[in-house]
Design a protein around this motif. Structure first.
Motif, PDB file in Angstrom:
ATOM      1  N   GLN A 290      -2.966  -6.557  11.451  1.00 38.85           N
ATOM      2  CA  GLN A 290      -3.872  -6.836  10.288  1.00 38.85           C
ATOM      3  C   GLN A 290      -4.188  -5.497   9.669  1.00 38.85           C
ATOM      4  O   GLN A 290      -4.373  -4.561  10.340  1.00 38.85           O
ATOM      5  N   PRO A 291      -4.473  -5.428   8.257  1.00 37.30           N
ATOM      6  CA  PRO A 291      -4.679  -4.468   7.603  1.00 37.30           C
ATOM      7  C   PRO A 291      -5.662  -3.417   8.115  1.00 37.30           C
ATOM      8  O   PRO A 291      -5.818  -2.365   7.928  1.00 37.30           O
ATOM      9  N   ASP A 292      -7.100  -4.086   8.660  1.00 31.84           N
ATOM     10  CA  ASP A 292      -8.026  -3.147   9.223  1.00 31.84           C
ATOM     11  C   ASP A 292      -7.646  -2.303  10.522  1.00 31.84           C
ATOM     12  O   ASP A 292      -8.205  -1.261  10.540  1.00 31.84           O
ATOM     13  N   VAL A 293      -6.640  -2.797  11.141  1.00 24.98           N
ATOM     14  CA  VAL A 293      -6.173  -2.116  12.415  1.00 24.98           C
ATOM     15  C   VAL A 293      -5.255  -1.202  11.769  1.00 24.98           C
ATOM     16  O   VAL A 293      -5.043  -0.009  12.301  1.00 24.98           O
ATOM     17  N   ALA A 294      -4.429  -1.523  10.607  1.00 23.06           N
ATOM     18  CA  ALA A 294      -3.453  -0.426  10.060  1.00 23.06           C
ATOM     19  C   ALA A 294      -4.110   0.710   9.616  1.00 23.06           C
ATOM     20  O   ALA A 294      -3.922   1.787   9.715  1.00 23.06           O
ATOM     21  N   MET A 295      -5.374   0.319   8.749  1.00 18.24           N
ATOM     22  CA  MET A 295      -6.247   1.584   8.285  1.00 18.24           C
ATOM     23  C   MET A 295      -6.697   2.479   9.070  1.00 18.24           C
ATOM     24  O   MET A 295      -6.777   3.626   8.910  1.00 18.24           O
TER      25      MET A 295
ATOM     26  N   ASP B  49     -11.058  -3.273  19.107  1.00 16.35           N
ATOM     27  CA  ASP B  49     -10.564  -2.749  20.330  1.00 16.35           C
ATOM     28  C   ASP B  49     -10.034  -1.356  20.247  1.00 16.35           C
ATOM     29  O   ASP B  49     -10.061  -0.542  20.969  1.00 16.35           O
ATOM     30  N   ILE B  50      -9.413  -1.260  18.971  1.00 14.14           N
ATOM     31  CA  ILE B  50      -9.089   0.168  18.728  1.00 14.14           C
ATOM     32  C   ILE B  50     -10.133   1.127  18.816  1.00 14.14           C
ATOM     33  O   ILE B  50      -9.910   2.294  19.364  1.00 14.14           O
ATOM     34  N   HIS B  51     -11.154   0.780  18.104  1.00 16.02           N
ATOM     35  CA  HIS B  51     -12.197   1.717  18.005  1.00 16.02           C
ATOM     36  C   HIS B  51     -12.817   2.028  19.434  1.00 16.02           C
ATOM     37  O   HIS B  51     -13.292   3.106  19.817  1.00 16.02           O
ATOM     38  N   GLN B  52     -12.854   0.741  20.307  1.00 12.66           N
ATOM     39  CA  GLN B  52     -13.212   1.055  21.791  1.00 12.66           C
ATOM     40  C   GLN B  52     -12.513   2.256  22.273  1.00 12.66           C
ATOM     41  O   GLN B  52     -12.949   2.860  23.304  1.00 12.66           O
ATOM     42  N   ALA B  53     -11.064   1.818  22.181  1.00  9.63           N
ATOM     43  CA  ALA B  53     -10.071   2.518  22.860  1.00  9.63           C
ATOM     44  C   ALA B  53     -10.385   4.144  22.505  1.00  9.63           C
ATOM     45  O   ALA B  53     -10.155   5.204  23.413  1.00  9.63           O
ATOM     46  N   LYS B  54     -10.618   4.324  21.200  1.00 10.32           N
ATOM     47  CA  LYS B  54     -10.693   5.650  20.510  1.00 10.32           C
ATOM     48  C   LYS B  54     -11.930   6.472  21.152  1.00 10.32           C
ATOM     49  O   LYS B  54     -11.994   7.582  21.500  1.00 10.32           O
ATOM     50  N   GLU B  55     -13.169   5.462  21.570  1.00 11.99           N
ATOM     51  CA  GLU B  55     -14.294   6.110  22.189  1.00 11.99           C
ATOM     52  C   GLU B  55     -13.989   6.592  23.451  1.00 11.99           C
ATOM     53  O   GLU B  55     -14.576   7.585  23.906  1.00 11.99           O
ATOM     54  N   GLU B  56     -13.100   5.873  24.031  1.00 11.82           N
ATOM     55  CA  GLU B  56     -12.827   6.239  25.420  1.00 11.82           C
ATOM     56  C   GLU B  56     -11.808   7.409  25.586  1.00 11.82           C
ATOM     57  O   GLU B  56     -11.802   8.240  26.829  1.00 11.82           O
TER      58      GLU B  56
ATOM     59  N   ARG C 146       0.849  -1.302  -0.133  1.00 14.00           N
ATOM     60  CA  ARG C 146       0.012   0.066  -0.126  1.00 14.00           C
ATOM     61  C   ARG C 146       1.024   1.269   0.020  1.00 14.00           C
ATOM     62  O   ARG C 146       0.425   2.274  -0.555  1.00 14.00           O
ATOM     63  N   GLN C 147       2.035   1.230   0.710  1.00 15.13           N
ATOM     64  CA  GLN C 147       2.683   2.490   0.466  1.00 15.13           C
ATOM     65  C   GLN C 147       3.741   2.352  -0.750  1.00 15.13           C
ATOM     66  O   GLN C 147       3.864   3.849  -1.045  1.00 15.13           O
ATOM     67  N   THR C 148       3.913   1.453  -1.364  1.00 11.70           N
ATOM     68  CA  THR C 148       4.842   1.665  -2.577  1.00 11.70           C
ATOM     69  C   THR C 148       4.050   1.390  -3.949  1.00 11.70           C
ATOM     70  O   THR C 148       4.514   2.058  -4.824  1.00 11.70           O
TER      71      THR C 148
END
Length: 308
Positions: free
Chosen positions: A207-212, A187-194, A164-166
């Motif tokens: 995984q890609p959906d985390v990186a995104m 888990d990222i979404h939940q942490a962002k809400e908090e 994706r970067q290159t």
């Protein structure tokens, strides 16, 4: 700052004394337990530690990480003694790729350049054209002419990030890091809400959906730089939990939230102060690599260092 436990203080003093007597330097990866990081002379990621190992002068390197990292130090320093606290500190991702798999991929894709993540055994590096780390993988791939196909091994998620970067289409292997695999986008979404004002960091082994959804996807060394430059107070850390010890130590005024509280690498955590002391006492276990493997592996690593 709380007083150090007397037993730990005694271990540290004995380690420091023996380290001087042996002419040893202690290198520790960012994922080591806090006590091990604190006793080390240098704490860093794979690229930082490889650079030091290639240029340092201490006759003995005590490497606190996992097996392939100590192998890398030995490959780059054949005349120096490389010891580890525990030979059983392995890497599941590194175990997913074999020299035979590299031969198979080369046969299927003649003319392709093999770019190998340092999270791999010495015998696999010996079959490779050039190595990379998470910190320089994009730069390494960009150094290869676009007309030349690239086989990227063994981490499919780092490979996907590099694609994706290159904008390159890489030939990816199916390897992955079981620890980073457990970090979930939910888990990222939940942490962002908090913590809506938090900076979200993720390792490219995720995984890609985390990186995104991360604000920054980068190696652990560059995470340290991002945190230092961040003007806010809270950081969500999407990598192995040991990294938080270094970040907190370097940034005592900031708060850190693990994106995954159970994402610790059992292999990284087998090292301890007691094992460091025993390794210095016995000057063992020692890493040895046959020259027929070390020499070609050294060429692949040196090509990386020359570019990165």
């Amino acid at each position: 700052m709380p007083a150090q436990d007397p037993a730990i203080a005694d271990l540290v003093a004995r380690i420091q004394k023996l380290k001087q007597e042996r002419g040893a330097v202690i290198l520790a990866h960012n994922y080591q337990v806090g006590d091990v990081q604190d006793v080390a002379d240098l704490v860093g990621d794979s690229l930082e530690l490889a650079r030091w190992a290639a240029t340092g002068s201490a006759p003995v390197i005590l490497f606190c990480g996992v097996h392939f990292m100590a192998e890398t130090a030995k490959i780059l320093n054949p005349s120096r003694r490389v010891i580890v606290p525990d030979l059983d500190a392995g890497c599941p991702m590194a175990d997913m790729i074999t020299p035979e798999e590299v031969d198979r991929l080369r046969a299927e894709h003649p003319g392709a350049v093999v770019v190998t993540y340092v999270n791999s055994p010495a015998a696999v590096k010996a079959k490779s054209d050039i190595c990379c780390t998470s910190a320089n993988a994009v730069k390494i791939v960009n150094s290869i002419p676009e007309s030349v196909p690239v086989i990227f091994i063994p981490d499919q998620f780092l490979g996907d990030f590099v694609q994706r970067q290159t904008g390159r289409n890489l030939i990816l292997f199916r390897g992955f890091c079981p620890t980073h695999m457990r970090i979930m986008a939910k888990d990222i979404h939940q942490a962002k809400e908090e913590h809506p004002d938090a900076l979200v960091l993720a390792h490219p082994e995720c995984q890609p959906d985390v990186a995104m959804i991360a604000d920054v996807v980068t190696s652990t060394s560059k995470m340290a730089t991002e945190v230092r430059n961040f003007s806010g107070q809270t950081v969500i850390v999407g990598t192995e939990t040991g990294m938080i010890h270094r970040l907190q130590k370097e940034n005592p005024g900031k708060s850190f939230v693990a994106a995954c509280t159970t994402c610790d690498c059992a292999n990284m955590k087998v090292n301890s102060l007691e094992k460091i002391l025993w390794a210095l006492e016995d000057m063992a276990p020692e890493i040895e690599i046959p020259e027929e493997i070390r020499l070609p592996a050294s060429q692949a690593l040196q090509r990386m260092l020359d570019i990165a």
